[in-house]
Design an enzyme around this catalytic site. Structure first.
Site, mmCIF file in Angstrom:
data_model
loop_
_atom_site.group_PDB
_atom_site.id
_atom_site.type_symbol
_atom_site.label_atom_id
_atom_site.label_comp_id
_atom_site.label_asym_id
_atom_site.label_seq_id
_atom_site.Cartn_x
_atom_site.Cartn_y
_atom_site.Cartn_z
ATOM 1 N NE ARG A 172 -18.995 15.819 15.565
ATOM 2 C CZ ARG A 172 -17.688 15.423 15.857
ATOM 3 N NH1 ARG A 172 -17.349 14.250 15.662
ATOM 4 N NH2 ARG A 172 -16.847 16.328 16.254
ATOM 5 N NE ARG A 189 -19.248 16.997 19.664
ATOM 6 C CZ ARG A 189 -19.429 15.459 19.613
ATOM 7 N NH1 ARG A 189 -18.593 14.550 19.554
ATOM 8 N NH2 ARG A 189 -20.776 15.423 19.491
ATOM 9 C CG HIS A 232 -1.851 -1.133 1.304
ATOM 10 N ND1 HIS A 232 -1.595 -2.347 1.680
ATOM 11 C CD2 HIS A 232 -3.109 -1.222 0.727
ATOM 12 C CE1 HIS A 232 -2.754 -3.035 1.644
ATOM 13 N NE2 HIS A 232 -3.593 -2.509 1.104
ATOM 14 C CD GLU A 268 1.779 -1.871 3.316
ATOM 15 O OE1 GLU A 268 0.949 -2.730 2.999
ATOM 16 O OE2 GLU A 268 2.044 -0.798 2.990
HETATM 17 N N1 URA Z 1 -11.200 14.421 14.992
HETATM 18 C C1 URA Z 1 -12.237 13.652 15.423
HETATM 19 O O1 URA Z 1 -12.098 12.242 15.548
HETATM 20 N N2 URA Z 1 -13.210 14.075 16.146
HETATM 21 C C2 URA Z 1 -13.392 15.410 16.214
HETATM 22 O O2 URA Z 1 -14.331 15.983 16.615
HETATM 23 C C3 URA Z 1 -12.334 16.358 15.771
HETATM 24 C C4 URA Z 1 -11.176 15.776 15.111
#
Ligand code: URA
Length: 256
Positions: A167, A220, A6, A79
């Site tokens: 989310r 968040r 890869h 790898e």
């Molecule tokens: N990377 C992630 O996985 N989640 C986020 O909220 C921001 C960057």
């Protein structure tokens, strides 16, 4: 040894390199390589995997993008390990789930919650995904010297950016993920990202050195999504700490 499938690299191209930076994003490869060697050059590119080679304190050092998530990270790391790399430092971004971890700051992963599937191919789920002690202390020392705000602790690595990190797409979300962000928050997890658990489990299981630093791209508790205009500072800070930490690791390796 033949070219690995890869990454499209062989041992002649990697010149015995034992150190590698691992961003997820192929565009970040150039930014990292330029930060430690302006004369670094691209030596391979295929799919999400792009590799540049530079020189750090007289040692060849690789920068290889892993793509997003455990499966492609596992390919890149396996790898590279087959080509002789022994020290792996992920440089990425993450989404904070603690109020005190601000956008633009950095998170140094001491250990990762294994919410991914790929790491199960390396060790049973009871096995911890822990950062290498030398890499961890090197990252902390570098962040202190650079006076860049950092947090050290547990990050959670998910397989999905949306559902796995709480989310929602619609009202329905499987029971296991309902309220999961709040649960990890109560357990003191600092942030979500998508690659550390695969990398650290692989490295722990095979006696290799693995570490991870991420720039905080979103908090968040305030917002769901990353705002691109805020990414730059987080990324630059994580890169500064990572390159300084790698320099220390290379120097201490040469002193052995
Ligand atoms: N990377 C992630 O996985 N989640 C986020 O909220 C921001 C960057």
């Amino acid at each position: 040894m033949d070219r690995v499938y890869h990454l499209k690299l062989d041992k002649e191209a990697t010149r015995g390199a034992m150190f590698a930076f691992l961003p997820g994003d192929p565009d970040r490869v150039l930014k990292i390589a330029q930060a430690f060697d302006p004369d670094s050059r691209e030596i391979a590119r295929n799919r999400e995997f792009r590799t540049l080679m530079g020189n750090l304190q007289g040692e060849p050092v690789l920068v290889t993008s892993t793509g997003i998530g455990g499966p492609s990270t596992a390919i890149a790391v396996e790898e590279l390990a087959r080509l002789g790399v022994r020290v792996f430092l992920r440089v990425g971004t993450s989404g904070a789930i603690q109020g005190g971890v601000r956008v633009g700051e950095t998170v140094i992963t001491a250990a990762a919650v294994r919410l991914d599937g790929a790491s199960l191919d390396y060790a049973p789920i009871e096995y911890p995904a822990v950062a290498d002690y030398d890499i961890l202390t090197s990252l902390v020392g570098s962040a202190r010297e650079l006076k860049i705000p950092f947090h050290v602790g547990i990050t959670a690595s998910t397989d999905t950016f949306y559902a796995g990190q709480g989310r929602r797409f619609s009202r329905y979300m499987i029971q296991r993920l309902n309220g999961s962000m709040e649960a990890w928050q109560k357990l003191g997890v600092l942030s979500y990202e998508m690659e550390a658990s695969t990398l650290l489990t692989f490295c722990c299981a095979h006696g290799l050195k693995g570490g991870c630093i991420t720039g905080v791209a979103v908090n968040r508790l305030e917002e769901q999504m990353v705002r691109e205009e805020l990414l730059d500072v987080a990324e630059k800070r994580a890169i500064s700490i990572a390159t300084k930490a790698m320099e220390k690791l290379v120097v201490s390796f040469k002193e052995l």
